[in-house]
Design a protein around this motif. Structure first.
Motif, short mmCIF file in Angstrom:
data_model
loop_
_atom_site.label_atom_id
_atom_site.label_comp_id
_atom_site.label_asym_id
_atom_site.label_seq_id
_atom_site.Cartn_x
_atom_site.Cartn_y
_atom_site.Cartn_z
N ALA A 111 0.84 -1.20 0.00
CA ALA A 111 0.00 0.00 0.00
C ALA A 111 0.88 1.26 0.00
CB ALA A 111 -0.92 0.00 1.22
N ARG A 112 1.94 1.24 0.75
CA ARG A 112 2.85 2.40 0.79
C ARG A 112 3.54 2.60 -0.56
NH1 ARG A 112 3.51 4.76 5.59
NH2 ARG A 112 3.21 3.62 7.55
N VAL A 113 3.95 1.50 -1.17
CA VAL A 113 4.62 1.59 -2.48
C VAL A 113 3.66 2.17 -3.52
CG1 VAL A 113 5.62 0.28 -4.38
CG2 VAL A 113 6.25 -0.28 -2.02
N LEU A 114 2.42 1.69 -3.52
CA LEU A 114 1.43 2.20 -4.48
C LEU A 114 1.15 3.68 -4.24
CD1 LEU A 114 -1.06 -0.82 -4.52
CD2 LEU A 114 0.47 -0.11 -6.37
N ALA A 115 1.09 4.07 -2.98
CA ALA A 115 0.84 5.48 -2.66
C ALA A 115 1.99 6.36 -3.14
CB ALA A 115 0.62 5.65 -1.16
N VAL A 125 -1.08 3.47 8.43
CA VAL A 125 -0.77 3.47 7.00
C VAL A 125 -1.89 4.15 6.21
CG1 VAL A 125 -0.42 2.02 4.97
CG2 VAL A 125 0.70 1.43 7.13
N ARG A 126 -3.12 3.87 6.58
CA ARG A 126 -4.25 4.52 5.91
C ARG A 126 -4.17 6.04 6.09
NH1 ARG A 126 -7.86 1.61 7.87
NH2 ARG A 126 -8.61 2.91 9.57
N GLY A 127 -3.82 6.48 7.30
CA GLY A 127 -3.66 7.91 7.56
C GLY A 127 -2.57 8.53 6.71
N ASP A 128 -1.44 7.82 6.58
CA ASP A 128 -0.33 8.33 5.77
C ASP A 128 -0.74 8.49 4.31
OD1 ASP A 128 1.29 8.36 8.00
OD2 ASP A 128 2.29 6.47 7.54
#
Length: 225
Positions: A140-144, A171-174
């Protein structure tokens, strides 16, 4: 004489029984023996695979700890060792952890395609809910970081694995903050800090800093009276 005839009759009976059932007995013995040795052979193979995967994984961990992931040759070595672990015993926890190491090195080297490939491999092959959740959050972080916010948010929208509720909310908050949705990001951070265990003081401090920074940003954006 009668005793002798009885022995002959017994011998004939044995011959008849052997003729009728002897092959069945032989097959049963062969199957039982083959099954025993086959099981032992399979166990030996599994043990050998596990030991080989462990050796490759140990080399990977040592390599990752000694080098610099910004160096292309170093990342190539980590990737090679990770593939060795996966090819040797893809169903083991070593394989999933090796893929996570390779993904981390790839992110450091800004090779996001390789990172996504390794993280997706964990999602598709690991049977560990914890390792799958780690891979999902990192993906999820990579995609963001690529700007694929909707895809990233979809990975942190469902019920997380046990023990990962706070991390998922963070992570959702980031991701929401990166996408400019500060109000929703603040809600996610507040949810995260409520779920963090009291023993995780450092995590609480980091989350509180994120919350405070967003509150300041939201206050600065509000029009003055």
């Amino acid at each position: 004489m009668s005793d002798h005839l009885t022995e002959e009759e017994q011998l004939e009976n044995l011959k008849r029984l052997w003729k009728e059932y002897g092959s069945t007995v032989i097959v049963s013995v062969v199957v039982a023996t083959g099954g025993y040795f086959g099981w032992n052979f399979w166990q030996d193979q599994q043990q050998a695979k596990a030991e080989a995967a462990s050796d490759f994984y140990e080399q990977l961990v040592t390599t990752a700890g000694e080098g610099n992931a910004t160096d292309e040759a170093h990342r190539a070595t980590i990737s090679h060792l990770a593939e060795q672990v996966k090819d040797t015993d893809k169903d083991s926890a070593y394989a999933a952890q090796a893929a996570l190491y390779a993904a981390q090195a790839a992110v450091t080297g800004e090779d996001l395609e390789t990172a996504k490939g390794q993280l997706n491999w964990v999602l598709e092959n690991s049977d560990s809910p914890a390792l799958q959740e780690i891979a999902r959050l990192r993906l999820a972080r990579v995609l963001a970081s690529e700007g694929s916010y909707d895809d990233a948010l979809s990975l942190v929208a469902n019920q997380p694995a046990t023990g990962f509720a706070a991390e998922q909310a963070e992570v959702r908050g980031d991701i929401l903050r990166q996408n400019g949705d500060n109000a929703a990001a603040l809600t996610a951070y507040q949810s995260a800090i409520e779920k963090v265990g009291t023993e995780q003081q450092q995590r609480r401090v980091v989350l509180q800093m994120k919350i405070d920074n967003l509150k300041l940003a939201n206050s600065a954006e509000e029009p003055s009276a």
